[in-house]
Design an enzyme around this catalytic site. Sequence first.
Site, short mmCIF file in Angstrom:
data_model
loop_
_atom_site.label_atom_id
_atom_site.label_comp_id
_atom_site.label_asym_id
_atom_site.label_seq_id
_atom_site.Cartn_x
_atom_site.Cartn_y
_atom_site.Cartn_z
N GLU A 1 47.73 46.50 38.83
CA GLU A 1 47.78 45.69 39.77
C GLU A 1 49.24 45.57 40.21
O GLU A 1 49.78 44.33 40.30
CB GLU A 1 47.12 44.31 39.61
CG GLU A 1 45.72 44.07 39.54
CD GLU A 1 45.03 42.80 39.52
OE1 GLU A 1 45.75 41.83 39.28
OE2 GLU A 1 43.98 42.59 40.02
N GLU B 1 37.47 44.74 40.26
CA GLU B 1 37.77 43.51 39.52
C GLU B 1 37.65 42.35 40.30
O GLU B 1 37.91 42.57 41.51
CB GLU B 1 39.14 43.21 38.75
CG GLU B 1 39.16 43.72 37.40
CD GLU B 1 40.57 43.49 37.02
OE1 GLU B 1 41.19 42.33 37.26
OE2 GLU B 1 41.41 44.17 36.12
C1 LIG Z 1 39.23 37.39 43.41
O1 LIG Z 1 38.97 36.87 44.74
C2 LIG Z 1 39.77 35.87 45.18
C3 LIG Z 1 39.24 35.52 46.90
O2 LIG Z 1 39.74 36.52 47.53
C4 LIG Z 1 41.29 35.89 45.05
O3 LIG Z 1 41.98 34.70 45.67
C5 LIG Z 1 41.40 36.27 43.63
O4 LIG Z 1 43.13 36.74 43.55
C6 LIG Z 1 40.64 37.61 43.21
N1 LIG Z 1 40.93 37.73 41.68
C7 LIG Z 1 41.23 39.16 41.61
C8 LIG Z 1 41.42 39.35 40.19
O5 LIG Z 1 41.29 40.04 42.08
#
Ligand SMILES: *[C@@H]1O[C@H](CO)[C@@H](O)[C@H](O)[C@H]1NC(C)=O
Length: 596
Positions: free
Chosen positions: A88, A160
């Site tokens: 990421e 993820e």
């Molecule tokens: C999961 O989705 C939420 C809502 O879109 C976001 O805020 C969060 O960062 C996401 N988490 C990951 C690990 O991608």
Amino acid sequence: MLLGLFWLFFVVAGFGKCHATNISYDGRSLIIDGKHQLLFSGSIHYPRSLPEMWSSLIKKAKQGGIDVIDTYVFWNLHESQQGQIENEYERIEGAFEDNSGSRYVHWAADFAVGLKTGVPWIMCSQTDAPDPLINTCNGFRCGEKFGGPNSPDKPSMWTENWTGLYGEEPFVRSAEEIAFSVAEFIAKKQGSYVNYYMYHGGTNFGRTAAARIITSYYDQAPLDEYGFTRQPLWGHLKELHAVVKLCTQPLLFGSYEYSDLGEDKEAHVFKGESGECAAFLINNDNTTTSAKVHFQNSSFHLPPMSISILPDCKNVAFNTAKVTTQQDTRSMSVKHKFDSSESWEEFREPIPTFSNTSLKAQELLGHMTTTNNTSDYLWYTVSYQHDSDAKARLLYAISESHVLHLFVNGTYIGYAHGGKKWFKLEEKVHLNKGTNEIALLSVMVGFPDSGAFLERKTLGIINVTIQSQMLNNYKWGYQVGLTGESLSIFTKHGSKKVEWTSFQGKGPRLTQFDAPEGKDPLALNLGSMGKGEVWVNGQSIGRYWVSLHTPQNRPSQTWYNVPRGFLKSKGNLLVILEEEYGDPVKITLDTVSISN
Ligand SMILES: *[C@@H]1O[C@H](CO)[C@@H](O)[C@H](O)[C@H]1NC(C)=O
Ligand SMILES: *[C@@H]1O[C@H](CO)[C@@H](O)[C@H](O)[C@H]1NC(C)=O
Ligand SMILES: *[C@@H]1O[C@H](CO)[C@@H](O)[C@H](O)[C@H]1NC(C)=O
Ligand SMILES: *[C@@H]1O[C@H](CO)[C@@H](O)[C@H](O)[C@H]1NC(C)=O
Ligand SMILES: *[C@@H]1O[C@H](CO)[C@@H](O)[C@H](O)[C@H]1NC(C)=O
Ligand SMILES: *[C@@H]1O[C@H](CO)[C@@H](O)[C@H](O)[C@H]1NC(C)=O
Ligand SMILES: *[C@@H]1O[C@H](CO)[C@@H](O)[C@H](O)[C@H]1NC(C)=O
Ligand SMILES: *[C@@H]1O[C@H](CO)[C@@H](O)[C@H](O)[C@H]1NC(C)=O
Ligand SMILES: *[C@@H]1O[C@H](CO)[C@@H](O)[C@H](O)[C@H]1NC(C)=O
């Protein structure tokens, strides 16, 4: 939690005994030994459960329609010294000048591909993942948000989504909502790989959790922390997987058509060359009770916010909002009480003074840099000369760690805690004329696990002031870690190195217990405790922070997993490090079970 590095695929089902020899991909899907595959994957992280649980977790995943087990490679376990590939990275690379972030992404990609592992590499949330790495979607609704693969030769993959911190409510997604998101991704983005992060979350034993992350790691997953199927989620997704698999031919080899079925209603149709046809009918409207749509000369009722899957374009085999799996209830029953104060003994952690400390500096050192992660704890001590007759003085400290406890002349004054940025501890203290020993115990509940310039982060105390006099440039003395930690008093051997006294209130506690009979999983109910860490027979079962409540005014986690693999049948040593005034007499050891 540690930084994941892209991904390794472990194929568990349908491909014989893990001898998959050639894995490649094209614009439609991953290709395993020449066969295109539509794959459901589940994240199960091997250090977050004991090896004796792995086969049952994998079996239950396979029964639930999971084809692939996805795992991080835990760099902290395999390479304790620096040398770490990024995950990421896109949201971080912008912080670096001269395109060096982007150059680094290319370097990492070349490095990964150069390892010639024989499996494709992916980069999560990296829109411009260099060829041949596949850019994949991390997010909440990848059917909506994902911009798609960055080349027509790459498949559409979702890897993820997850959240969960001390002080926050557990992040719960309903079975309906997850099924909707998965079906939406397959229909709208022609997704051919979906990973559940997590399929089994497990436990962050010891000090492995990252900053403020709770010990129970996504207990809300289809397999809960103890390895039980979480119903109706597990069963509903199992049905979804089976029905989507019926659509494999047209999904992977057919042509794709979209048609509008009226406001907020859509049909996504996949047609194979030999007449195969699969349809996904989507109702995005969550306001009405149910909507009637016409599709290929028939009418269908679509519940609000739902997707109907028609593996033959005629009959609805599954609707994401219609849950037929029965709900389960997980219950805890008390098997052992630690309710006699005689059964507990206590060791009081000595409060160091400036003269006790060997590490000195004419400045406030960083917490992370000074402890180098050998402990969550760092003592800051200073001898403060007070020449005035006025006793009451305002002391405040600004810290970027997570918790700060204040002691003056050996007496506990109070504490403060913070979260993402700095926080302030402010106390009125009574100083005596002459020398006063100020000791500040800085605590980190794990280290930050992502962000730019992590290596420059120092955290810890940044300002200390007594009645507007700044103490930052005084000579400070430091002690890394607690005396109890350095003597390993949580082990049988180490516990003999200190004098344990009858239980009075504050400090590490020790007791013994026998393992409850049977095979049910076990958990300690720490609802009466404040904040600290727990060891069973010298094994840390993790940090706890029960006194920090969520906005709904309850702890983020009350029960703490005690794997039977850590226990003997008799005389198990339980040691608790309590930073606050928790009451160990109310702790219970419970069995965990599931009933319909
Ligand atoms: C999961 O989705 C939420 C809502 O879109 C976001 O805020 C969060 O960062 C996401 N988490 C990951 C690990 O991608
Ligand atoms: C692996 O499979 C791909 C696609 O099916 C093929 O192009 C490639 O030659 C295969 N590689 C090996 C080493 O068999
Ligand atoms: C800190 O140390 C703990 C215990 O050894 C380890 O589990 C964790 O991964 C380490 N964290 C970092 C950021 O190195
Ligand atoms: C319905 O959808 C709208 C728009 O996405 C959203 O704001 C609202 O919260 C949803 N309502 C329910 C009950 O889910
Ligand atoms: C729908 O009905 C029309 C008119 O009867 C017919 O021409 C068409 O083939 C039908 N379509 C399907 C998918 O059955
Ligand atoms: C710390 O120093 C004080 C005197 O300043 C002494 O009484 C105490 O025993 C020392 N503690 C330790 C743990 O060395
Ligand atoms: C920090 O710890 C690592 C081992 O985990 C060690 O290699 C390194 O030298 C330490 N750094 C310092 C500054 O002590
Ligand atoms: C504060 O505590 C230190 C050591 O604990 C002691 O030497 C000192 O006399 C105390 N100061 C006063 C003013 O009581
Ligand atoms: C810390 O002290 C410095 C110097 O007085 C000041 O500039 C800074 O704003 C303080 N930081 C915080 C977070 O209060």
